[in-house]
Design a protein around this motif. Structure first.
Motif, short mmCIF file in Angstrom:
data_model
loop_
_atom_site.label_atom_id
_atom_site.label_comp_id
_atom_site.label_asym_id
_atom_site.label_seq_id
_atom_site.Cartn_x
_atom_site.Cartn_y
_atom_site.Cartn_z
N ARG A 92 0.89 -1.39 0.06
CA ARG A 92 -0.02 0.02 0.11
C ARG A 92 0.84 1.35 -0.10
O ARG A 92 0.48 2.00 -0.75
N LEU B 223 -5.33 2.97 -15.49
CA LEU B 223 -6.43 3.27 -14.46
C LEU B 223 -6.07 4.74 -13.91
O LEU B 223 -7.09 5.52 -13.87
N MET C 258 -8.58 7.50 -14.99
CA MET C 258 -9.65 7.92 -14.05
C MET C 258 -9.36 9.42 -13.68
O MET C 258 -10.40 10.11 -13.50
N ARG D 209 -11.95 12.86 -13.94
CA ARG D 209 -12.31 13.67 -13.09
C ARG D 209 -12.27 15.18 -13.28
O ARG D 209 -12.34 16.02 -12.52
N SER E 56 -9.55 12.08 -2.70
CA SER E 56 -10.60 11.11 -2.72
C SER E 56 -10.36 10.07 -4.02
O SER E 56 -10.39 8.91 -3.80
N THR E 57 -10.09 10.68 -5.10
CA THR E 57 -9.63 10.04 -6.12
C THR E 57 -8.34 9.06 -6.11
O THR E 57 -8.34 7.79 -6.38
N THR F 288 -7.34 8.18 -3.12
CA THR F 288 -7.79 6.92 -2.14
C THR F 288 -8.49 5.89 -2.83
O THR F 288 -8.11 4.39 -2.59
N GLY F 289 -9.21 6.12 -3.70
CA GLY F 289 -9.96 5.16 -4.50
C GLY F 289 -9.13 4.42 -5.13
O GLY F 289 -9.15 3.10 -5.29
N LEU F 290 -7.93 5.03 -6.13
CA LEU F 290 -7.10 4.37 -6.71
C LEU F 290 -6.23 3.20 -6.08
O LEU F 290 -5.85 2.33 -6.45
N ASN G 246 -6.70 2.10 -2.87
CA ASN G 246 -7.39 0.61 -2.43
C ASN G 246 -7.67 -0.10 -3.62
O ASN G 246 -7.59 -1.54 -3.71
N ALA G 247 -8.05 0.23 -4.77
CA ALA G 247 -8.44 -0.65 -5.90
C ALA G 247 -7.06 -1.25 -6.55
O ALA G 247 -7.20 -2.60 -6.61
N GLY H 36 -5.83 -4.11 -4.39
CA GLY H 36 -6.71 -5.53 -4.66
C GLY H 36 -6.17 -6.10 -5.94
O GLY H 36 -6.14 -7.15 -5.97
N LEU H 37 -5.99 -5.25 -6.84
CA LEU H 37 -5.73 -5.57 -8.10
C LEU H 37 -4.62 -6.42 -8.32
O LEU H 37 -4.19 -7.45 -8.83
N GLU I 181 -17.59 3.85 -8.49
CA GLU I 181 -16.27 4.21 -9.07
C GLU I 181 -15.42 2.85 -9.50
O GLU I 181 -14.99 3.13 -10.85
N ALA J 299 -7.76 -9.69 -12.33
CA ALA J 299 -7.30 -8.43 -11.78
C ALA J 299 -8.60 -7.70 -11.03
O ALA J 299 -8.62 -7.00 -9.98
N GLY K 209 -9.89 -8.85 -7.75
CA GLY K 209 -9.08 -8.32 -6.64
C GLY K 209 -9.45 -6.78 -6.38
O GLY K 209 -9.77 -6.48 -5.31
#
Lengths: 207, 207
Positions: free
Chosen positions: A87, A166, A170, A174, A188-189, A191-193, A195-196, A199-200, B158, B196, B199
């Motif tokens: 992270r 991404l 993304m 925005r 916020s963008t 943080t969203g990226l 997080n995603a 996982g990816l 999102e 991907a 995840g």
């Protein structure tokens, strides 16, 4: 309005005007004449005089932003040096881009410009966003990979590409119509990226 | 070469030629004249006669593909009906797109075309890829959401957007220079995307 007529300020004015017009209308929908007119130069040959081809103008816009981006990457690298958390390193991938956009405030056209560099067939040929990676970008990506020792190199490379796609696209989505203070939107963008992407990158590749 | 001169075959020839030129050079780098010349029509007004504006031509190309895509979505929905596995429903999101590209073989320009629809400012205004979602697409996305009851609606939305961006742009990057049989490339692209995205959708959103 007073305008200095030094070559440097003319160059600067062309860069800023061209970037805005490219972002709003698409790089290939904008003529040198429109750029000259909008920059208030009253001289239709100014763009080609200062930059030669459209490819050179595009490259100059890209390089100008990449200097700021590299300063932000150096700062992030310093902050997370020694970390073994995926992270943290994905923060170093995402944050310099979104922090740069924060610094541009509502005057931000760069994400849309960069998205076109990644997508328009003729601009992809310039290889700016894909291949033109800096030393600092490579250091950060190596640290991301260091957190994922079990991922096959081909899968890692594919996910690096997905991450670039991404982040740039993304942010480009925005960017239109930002408020004067865009800090909250870009935070916020980001943080969203982050997080995603965490996982990816961690998803099993076993199918 | 024998060419039928019916309006329908002329229309068809324009659609195919325009799509290829748009994919290779960018929608706004291609003139109606170039399309007419490459389609061998010898009549510079043929494109505007059959399609009116460039926007109408772009829309016609999009709609033609969306018919095949919807047939593949219906097939996928039938296959996975009743599943509660996220991976199955992401397969329904990804596979119709890549299977459609497989059906186009080495003659595939659609992914690059769709990528421009999502990125070029003037094409985004047409709202084709973003908003023009079919009933079947909505059914599939509802099923994806059904597997993620704990994800806040804003985060879900999102990630839906991220999924669309990733699928279209990653396929666009794989499309140039395909071999005659592209099955293996698209199968591997689909697997990479499904892994991907599984995840990406499952990542915690708590930061």
């Amino acid at each position: 309005m007073t305008r200095s007529k030094t070559p440097e300020s003319t160059r600067q004015r062309i860069l800023e005007t061209a970037e805005r017009l490219f972002a709003e209308h698409g790089v290939f929908s904008v003529s040198n004449r429109q750029i000259s007119d909008e920059a208030g130069l009253g001289n239709n040959t100014a763009v080609s005089y200062h930059f030669g081809s459209k490819a050179e103008l595009v490259r100059a816009i890209y390089l100008r932003h990449n200097e700021s981006l590299d300063r932000l990457r150096a700062k992030a690298l310093e902050q997370y040096a020694g970390s073994v958390q995926l992270r943290d390193w994905l923060t170093c991938v995402v944050r310099p881009f979104t922090d740069h956009l924060v610094s541009l405030a509502s005057n931000s056209w760069y994400a849309r410009f960069a998205a076109q560099l990644m997508t328009e067939p003729k601009l992809r040929e310039l290889g700016l966003v894909d291949v033109g990676q800096t030393e600092l970008q490579r250091t950060i990506i190596d640290a991301v990979h260091g957190c994922l020792p079990d991922l096959a190199p081909a899968v890692r490379a594919e996910r690096d590409e997905m991450a670039r796609v991404l982040i740039v696209h993304m942010c480009a989505r925005r960017e239109p119509g930002l408020p004067d203070d865009s800090t909250e939107i870009w935070n916020s963008t980001a943080t969203g990226l982050i997080n995603a992407l965490t996982g990816l990158y961690q998803a099993p590749a076993s199918h």
